[in-house]
Design a protein around this motif. Sequence first.
Motif: not given
Length: 432
Positions: A125-141, A168-173
């Motif tokens: 499973c891959m979760i593709y998160v918008r790159g600017e959403a730094l705090h959700p990325l940290r929470r999710l990781n 969890v994958h960070a996009g580039a906006g």
Amino acid sequence: MTEPSTSPVTPVLTKRWLSPNSWTLHTYEQLEGYTALRKALQAHPDQLIELVKASGLRGRGGAGFPAGVKWGFMPKDPVKPHYLVINADEGEPGTCKDIPLMMADPHSLIEGCIIASYAMRANHCMIYVRGEALHPLRRLNHAVREAYAAGYLGKNILDSGFDLDIVVHAGAGAYICGEETALLDSLEGKRGQPRLKPPFPAAAGLYACPTTVNNVETIASVPFIVNGGSDWFRTMGSEKSPGPKIYSISGHVENPGQYEAPMGTTLRQLLELAGGMKDGVPLKFWTPGGSSTPLFTAEHLDVPLDFEGAAEAGSMLGTTAVQVFNETVSVPWAVMKWTQFYEHESCGKCTPCREGTYWLAQVLERMVDGRGSEEDIDTLLDVCDNIFGRSFCALGDGAVSPITSGIKYFREEFLALCEKNEKAPELVGAAR
């Protein structure tokens, strides 16, 4: 046909949001967390697909396609690896429901991912998160690490014999990566551009393998359906659009934010929840589902905000990004700002969108600056007609929606700019 239930409901999707440390595994487990997973792992995968079909859950990312039907498209025999991809690339102007959900309750998404992956025989499973959403990325990781440590992810989950890894994958906006096939190309390390369909992702998606792409809110709804059942889920919302929904209300309201309500709730009801119009200045226009959905006016206050109701009134439910504008806002100015966004975010793959959004922005900028002519209105509509239904993906269709609906309901404002040659007033403090 049953009447839609639009009375306030006990919070479902947002019920943990205000709990202390709601994002932690400890809090999640105290509040029924991962009980649905244990129940799901006792069932056959096909039973879960049928349960989601029976619930009537529809995609919360904008298209509204039945989630269970989408899951059913996945091949039953995994000759190739199966993938579940979560679209958390929330970039639509006005949309802000998935990021707060991942911030406040990331484990509900993770539990939904595990159940959905099990149902579709996916081990990745891959979760593709918008790159600017730094705090959700940290929470999710952090939540993913907690889930691995507790045995909810990895090999032989809860002694079921089922394996799942989440990345969890960070996009580039790039806004275009919210389109599911552009998202898949981006995940593969390519430039994010839409793919030609068919083949559809269920047949050849990520790495040319069977793939299902779902929105965050869609998947976060799944554990509640497993625990509550399809009949319970259908007690909320309308017959064809059941369940609760997170409505994102922004703009000229006293208390902007996320409000959970049954599908089919009206703007009049949402405004009551949000404390009414800011400073009592009357409503002028609003979007039911973000900037890519046709505008509504004060005449549409009682339109049921579900997939059918919004469509029957001439718009789309979209992502339920309800942007509210009062009488101080110039419609041509607002439409211009949205068009500049779509011009900037066009991937350039197809000519109608690449060239069309450029010219739409040029004409609108000239009009708003007081240098337009009456012929410009016809030019705008002509360019819109050459984009709508002719672009490679839905970005082109979304780009023309505010223009065509803006002219439909507020043509006199566009004409006034041309006749008086006066600049349109800007919205003080507005962000592009």
